[in-house]
Scaffold this motif. Structure first.
Motif, PDB file in Angstrom:
ATOM      1  N   GLU A 169       0.738  -1.317  -0.027  1.00 21.29           N
ATOM      2  CA  GLU A 169      -0.065   0.217   0.171  1.00 21.29           C
ATOM      3  C   GLU A 169       0.759   1.406  -0.196  1.00 21.29           C
ATOM      4  OE1 GLU A 169      -3.744   0.371   0.018  1.00 21.29           O
ATOM      5  OE2 GLU A 169      -3.198  -1.571  -0.956  1.00 21.29           O
ATOM      6  N   GLY A 170       2.221   1.188  -0.471  1.00 13.06           N
ATOM      7  CA  GLY A 170       3.106   2.402  -0.481  1.00 13.06           C
ATOM      8  C   GLY A 170       2.957   2.784  -1.772  1.00 13.06           C
ATOM      9  N   SER A 171       4.292   3.224  -2.221  1.00 12.94           N
ATOM     10  CA  SER A 171       4.562   3.743  -3.870  1.00 12.94           C
ATOM     11  C   SER A 171       4.084   2.814  -4.851  1.00 12.94           C
ATOM     12  CB  SER A 171       5.519   4.602  -3.672  1.00 12.94           C
ATOM     13  OG  SER A 171       6.675   3.892  -3.319  1.00 12.94           O
ATOM     14  N   SER A 172       4.430   3.050  -6.047  1.00 15.48           N
ATOM     15  CA  SER A 172       4.514   2.071  -7.111  1.00 15.48           C
ATOM     16  C   SER A 172       6.065   1.699  -7.155  1.00 15.48           C
ATOM     17  CB  SER A 172       3.848   2.487  -8.348  1.00 15.48           C
ATOM     18  OG  SER A 172       2.505   2.713  -8.110  1.00 15.48           O
ATOM     19  N   THR A 173       6.648   1.248  -6.294  1.00 16.04           N
ATOM     20  CA  THR A 173       8.228   0.854  -6.311  1.00 16.04           C
ATOM     21  C   THR A 173       8.256  -0.471  -6.001  1.00 16.04           C
ATOM     22  OG1 THR A 173       8.553   1.767  -4.310  1.00 16.04           O
ATOM     23  CG2 THR A 173       9.019   3.406  -6.237  1.00 16.04           C
ATOM     24  N   SER A 174       9.296  -1.101  -6.153  1.00 16.59           N
ATOM     25  CA  SER A 174       9.587  -2.440  -5.771  1.00 16.59           C
ATOM     26  C   SER A 174      11.020  -2.696  -5.815  1.00 16.59           C
ATOM     27  CB  SER A 174       8.785  -3.638  -6.578  1.00 16.59           C
ATOM     28  OG  SER A 174       9.162  -4.831  -5.964  1.00 16.59           O
ATOM     29  N   CYS A 175      11.689  -3.718  -5.679  1.00 12.64           N
ATOM     30  CA  CYS A 175      13.126  -4.132  -6.061  1.00 12.64           C
ATOM     31  C   CYS A 175      13.197  -5.591  -6.339  1.00 12.64           C
ATOM     32  CB  CYS A 175      13.752  -4.146  -4.638  1.00 12.64           C
ATOM     33  SG  CYS A 175      13.440  -5.436  -3.695  1.00 12.64           S
ATOM     34  N   CYS A 176      14.446  -5.920  -6.789  1.00 10.51           N
ATOM     35  CA  CYS A 176      14.656  -7.482  -6.931  1.00 10.51           C
ATOM     36  C   CYS A 176      14.033  -8.031  -8.021  1.00 10.51           C
ATOM     37  CB  CYS A 176      14.239  -8.134  -5.599  1.00 10.51           C
ATOM     38  SG  CYS A 176      14.705  -7.348  -3.912  1.00 10.51           S
ATOM     39  N   GLY A 177      14.326  -7.850  -9.067  1.00 12.07           N
ATOM     40  CA  GLY A 177      14.079  -8.314 -10.450  1.00 12.07           C
ATOM     41  C   GLY A 177      13.067  -7.316 -11.255  1.00 12.07           C
ATOM     42  N   TRP A 178      12.737  -6.386 -10.620  1.00 14.34           N
ATOM     43  CA  TRP A 178      12.011  -5.304 -11.483  1.00 14.34           C
ATOM     44  C   TRP A 178      12.881  -4.041 -11.599  1.00 14.34           C
ATOM     45  CZ3 TRP A 178       8.297  -6.698 -13.908  1.00 14.34           C
ATOM     46  CH2 TRP A 178       7.186  -7.389 -13.664  1.00 14.34           C
ATOM     47  N   ASN A 179      12.615  -3.453 -12.927  1.00 17.87           N
ATOM     48  CA  ASN A 179      13.062  -2.105 -13.288  1.00 17.87           C
ATOM     49  C   ASN A 179      12.247  -1.176 -12.018  1.00 17.87           C
ATOM     50  OD1 ASN A 179      13.914   0.460 -14.114  1.00 17.87           O
ATOM     51  ND2 ASN A 179      12.971   0.119 -16.010  1.00 17.87           N
ATOM     52  N   PRO A 180      12.878  -0.340 -11.445  1.00 18.52           N
ATOM     53  CA  PRO A 180      12.445   0.655 -10.480  1.00 18.52           C
ATOM     54  C   PRO A 180      11.408   1.515 -11.045  1.00 18.52           C
ATOM     55  CG  PRO A 180      14.574   0.923 -10.243  1.00 18.52           C
ATOM     56  CD  PRO A 180      14.384  -0.048 -11.098  1.00 18.52           C
ATOM     57  N   VAL A 181      11.450   1.951 -12.499  1.00 20.71           N
ATOM     58  CA  VAL A 181      10.862   3.057 -13.041  1.00 20.71           C
ATOM     59  C   VAL A 181       9.438   2.498 -13.555  1.00 20.71           C
ATOM     60  CG1 VAL A 181      12.975   4.317 -13.658  1.00 20.71           C
ATOM     61  CG2 VAL A 181      11.897   2.768 -15.286  1.00 20.71           C
ATOM     62  N   THR A 182       8.325   3.223 -13.905  1.00 17.91           N
ATOM     63  CA  THR A 182       7.011   2.746 -14.185  1.00 17.91           C
ATOM     64  C   THR A 182       6.991   2.913 -15.692  1.00 17.91           C
ATOM     65  OG1 THR A 182       6.043   4.946 -13.798  1.00 17.91           O
ATOM     66  CG2 THR A 182       6.408   3.392 -11.748  1.00 17.91           C
ATOM     67  N   SER A 183       7.947   3.256 -16.412  1.00 17.99           N
ATOM     68  CA  SER A 183       7.588   3.371 -18.186  1.00 17.99           C
ATOM     69  C   SER A 183       8.097   2.034 -18.405  1.00 17.99           C
ATOM     70  CB  SER A 183       8.459   4.569 -18.447  1.00 17.99           C
ATOM     71  OG  SER A 183       9.778   4.229 -18.275  1.00 17.99           O
ATOM     72  N   ASN A 184       7.476   1.755 -19.559  1.00 20.31           N
ATOM     73  CA  ASN A 184       7.809   0.613 -20.092  1.00 20.31           C
ATOM     74  C   ASN A 184       8.817   0.693 -20.956  1.00 20.31           C
ATOM     75  OD1 ASN A 184       7.490  -2.390 -21.425  1.00 20.31           O
ATOM     76  ND2 ASN A 184       6.571  -1.314 -23.293  1.00 20.31           N
ATOM     77  N   VAL A 185      10.192  -0.285 -20.928  1.00 20.12           N
ATOM     78  CA  VAL A 185      11.305  -0.001 -21.819  1.00 20.12           C
ATOM     79  C   VAL A 185      11.520  -1.384 -22.573  1.00 20.12           C
ATOM     80  CG1 VAL A 185      12.397   1.708 -20.394  1.00 20.12           C
ATOM     81  CG2 VAL A 185      12.498  -0.516 -19.971  1.00 20.12           C
TER      82      VAL A 185
END
Length: 765
Positions: free
Chosen positions: A598-614
């Motif tokens: 329930e925090g921000s749209s961030t994570s770690c560990c295997g995800w790119n931390p930005v929210t744009s599709n690359v």
């Protein structure tokens, strides 16, 4: 490292002397060693896939065509200087040799397991110690996975044969596979499993199969010449990262242990501590919903909250991962990630057949009976096709071409567990009796009751719809999981807090099957019929999500936090009162966790931390290399939902470990694969989806990982087993998003170097 006590040395010398008396050692005229005769069998267990009951079909047999020798130098090999023999078609051997010492059975892929009638799938080395030979008698030696385990434990614990044989007796004399009482006498624990019967034989076979898997892996490590210990288990950091380009300099630490080529004894230990994660017998994961460590946007937080005294007591008394990230929002992508290491682009709660570029291939189920006696109803190929029975059925996003395929064709942790002859269960609260578990529960006006526990604030309420939701099932989106023969038997029930068994017996939404049990969980705990891996899903009132109009079940309220907190107390108490938990020769863990932070749209560990599709895509392994696919759409940019609660209790000693390294759902998937040894760190492709994205893997495959090419913190952006091996370097500020820890000081989240490296899971008795 092998440790032999003085008492054990004396015991062995006495045993060898006794053997010499029987065989006239050194008694010939030439004072040359006399020939010693050893005979016996090499016993095997055979796993037969296809059981629909929830428990595996296991058969007893022998290894025919295996090589047996006296392993004089203890290297786990039948050297050319060591006399050997071959087991016959019934697994029997007779070995005449002037040497003395432990016996090994070298089971090559040319040998046959008579239980299955098939060749051994991989090279396997088993052993029987000299102490066992003296105990059983030279003409009655049984070499088996169980005999190997006793000697491994002797070496691991620095004890003696008699101690570990006794411990193995205690380990196996416990409820298992539905038998509430199993007795494996000392005389039987290392005997020929083919001569046992009933629950005793099944208990030994279940253990034998798991041990054979481990010792096969140990043999693979030895044959391969692996370095010891595994890279990601080395204290301080991964040795394979030293000097590698593309790795963040700020996160590099110097490993504090030197790796060496693995020995036979080390390989056997390493197979039970894959990447520093020890073997566990049973893990219970209690899944909760939608609450962070601290209050976020009007939603009560959990850490330190007066509304959650039981969860906070659980965290304080046991072990915590304090920087654990969810991987998506809302629920379904998180549960899908927990089942198979990726959310595959899912960003909604729509039903598991939604926008299916790979349409469901489920088939009709004829019904039957689960291993614990629960009647299983017959189903059609697909459950009822309407929005009452399926989350998000018919919603507009289901028909948009660009939306993600919700029917995942990749394997899941459930498939890997099943293929290994291990067991899994999902225990869900408030399923309608007789319903298809692939459909959501629906309202039933015939059932009404009052919730009276903590957080209660009202009178009787009729059963609302959506108490049980398929979006909260980690395996539901995976076609291969739904296609497992045991799928319906493994979806089981657990007790509730508002509606009793008597209430559910009045159900009209579905016909109530004769003998239906609304609390298989308690039944299974008492009889040992739980899974190796168990997911516990409270209903949407007791998991803190919310549904219906009961004041105690309103989303975001303090009442629902109280209610969910008390349900955790009840489930934990039930597990800790079971004979499974009290058997200290078995490793059992309870995890309390939330799907989202329930925090921000961030994570770690295997995800790119930005929210744009690359252009990020899962990597596919073929022809010896990893390449990018174009099968999954991640354009919605779902990359997490912040830091969340993750606590662990084990039935071993609990020194209240706090591991502040960054982990996520992908890290938990990797940890479970290591824990049940259904992956191999030397073969990244054996790890599910993003669970393979270690720092070294990312560096090696960066051309195919554009979402991670510009990472300023490759440690934060990579996946690790949850083993506390990494030391946060001095002077390095651990990457945390302040939004994720609102209301909680960064200092309390331990952003700097960890004070210890105690492994949460590897706790000794």
């Amino acid at each position: 490292m092998s440790v032999i006590s003085t008492s054990r040395t004396g015991f062995l010398l006495t045993s060898i002397a006794a053997a010499c008396v029987l065989t006239a050692c050194g008694g010939n005229d030439n004072n040359s060693p006399a020939s010693v005769s050893n005979s016996g069998v090499v016993a095997a267990a055979g796993f037969m896939p296809g059981s629909t009951t929830g428990n595996p079909t296991l058969k007893a047999g022998y290894y025919a065509g295996a090589t047996v020798c006296v392993d004089v130098n203890g290297n786990g090999k039948c050297d050319t200087s060591e006399v050997s023999t071959t087991t016959d078609s019934t697994g029997h051997f007779t070995l005449q040799s002037t040497a003395s010492g432990p016996l090994i059975a070298d089971v090559s892929t040319k040998a046959t397991n008579t239980a299955t009638g098939a060749a051994a799938p991989s090279h396997l080395i088993l052993r029987a110690s000299a102490a066992q030979i003296a105990d059983q008698g030279a003409t009655n030696v049984v070499i088996s996975p169980m005999s190997s385990e006793v000697q491994r434990l002797v070496e691991a614990n620095g004890t003696v044969y008699a101690t570990e044989k006794s411990n193995l007796v205690n380990r196996l004399s416990a409820p298992v596979l539905g038998a509430a009482s199993v007795s494996v006498p000392a005389a039987d624990v290392l005997s020929d499993v083919n001569k046992l019967s009933g629950p005793e034989q099944q208990a030994v076979l279940f253990e034998d199969n798991q041990l054979a898997n481990r010792y096969t892996y140990a043999t693979t490590k030895l044959d391969r010449g692996d370095l010891y210990p595994d890279n990601l288990a080395v204290p301080g950091g991964d040795p394979s990262l030293v000097g590698v380009a593309g790795v963040s300099a700020a996160t590099i630490v110097k490993p504090t242990q030197t790796q060496t080529p693995i020995t036979f004894a080390q390989a056997q230990q390493a197979a039970f501590n894959v990447e520093g994660i020890p073997r566990y017998d049973n893990v219970f994961i209690i899944m909760l919903e939608n609450h962070s460590v601290a209050p976020v946007t009007g939603t009560p937080g959990i850490l330190g909250a007066t509304q959650a005294p039981n969860i906070n007591a659980f965290l304080s008394a046991n072990n915590q991962f304090t920087t654990y990230y969810s991987t998506g929002n809302p629920s379904e992508p998180n549960y899908t990630a927990l089942g198979g290491g990726d959310d595959w682009g899912i960003v909604d709660d729509n039903w598991w057949g939604c926008a299916a570029s790979a349409a469901p291939t489920d088939v009709a189920f004829t019904g039957g009976k689960a291993s614990d006696g629960q009647p299983l109803v017959a189903t059609t190929a697909l459950p009822p096709q309407d929005s009452s029975h399926l989350s998000g059925f018919g919603s507009s996003s289901c028909n948009v071409t660009a939306s993600a395929n919700h029917n995942i064709t990749a394997p899941s942790i459930f498939n890997l567990i099943s293929q290994a002859g291990l067991t899994w269960r999902s225990y869900s609260e408030s399923m309608n009796p007789g319903q298809d578990p692939r459909a959501d529960s629906i309202a039933d006006n015939a059932i009404s009751d009052t919730y009276t526990g903590p957080g209660s604030a009202g009178g009787p309420f009729k059963v609302p719809g959506a108490l049980y939701k398929t979006k909260h099932h980690p395996g539901m989106a995976y076609q291969q999981t739904r296609s497992l023969p045991e799928f319906f038997a493994d979806n089981r029930t657990i007790f509730g807090t508002q509606y009793s068994a008597a209430d559910w017996s009045k159900a009209t939404a579905y016909p109530v099957p004769a003998g239906y049990n609304t609390d298989q969980f308690s039944t299974d705990l008492a009889s040992g019929d739980v899974g190796n891996l168990n997911f516990i899903m409270p209903d949407q009132c007791d998991d803190m999500h919310g549904t219906g109009s009961d004041p105690s079940c309103l989303s975001g309220s303090e009442n629902i936090v109280q209610r969910g907190d008390d349900y955790v107390r009840q489930v934990v108490a039930k597990i800790q009162a079971s004979p499974i938990w009290s058997n200290k020769q078995r490793k059992v863990a309870i995890v309390v966790m939330f799907d989202e932070g329930e925090g921000s749209s961030t994570s770690c560990c295997g995800w790119n931390p930005v929210t744009s599709n690359v252009g990020q895509q899962p990597l596919t392994f073929a022809n010896g290399k990893f390449t990018q696919t174009t099968t999954t759409d991640y354009s919605a940019g779902n990359h997490g939902h912040g830091n969340s609660i993750f606590g662990v209790a084990t039935n071993q000693a609990n020194p209240k470990v706090i591991d502040s390294d960054e982990y996520s759902h992908f890290a938990l998937v990797r940890t479970l694969q290591d824990m049940f040894q259904v992956a191999d760190p030397a073969q990244p492709q054996t790890y599910l989806a993003r669970a393979k994205y270690t720092e070294s893997f990312i560096a090696s495959n960066i051309v195919n990982l554009p979402e991670l090419a510009a990472s300023a913190d490759t440690h934060f952006d990579s996946v690790r087993p949850m083993n506390h091996a990494y030391i946060t370097p001095a002077g390095y500020t651990q990457k945390l998003n302040p939004v994720d820890v609102t209301g909680t000081s960064l200092a309390s989240r331990a952003p700097g170097p960890d004070p210890t490296q105690t492994n949460v899971w590897a706790l000794a008795q």
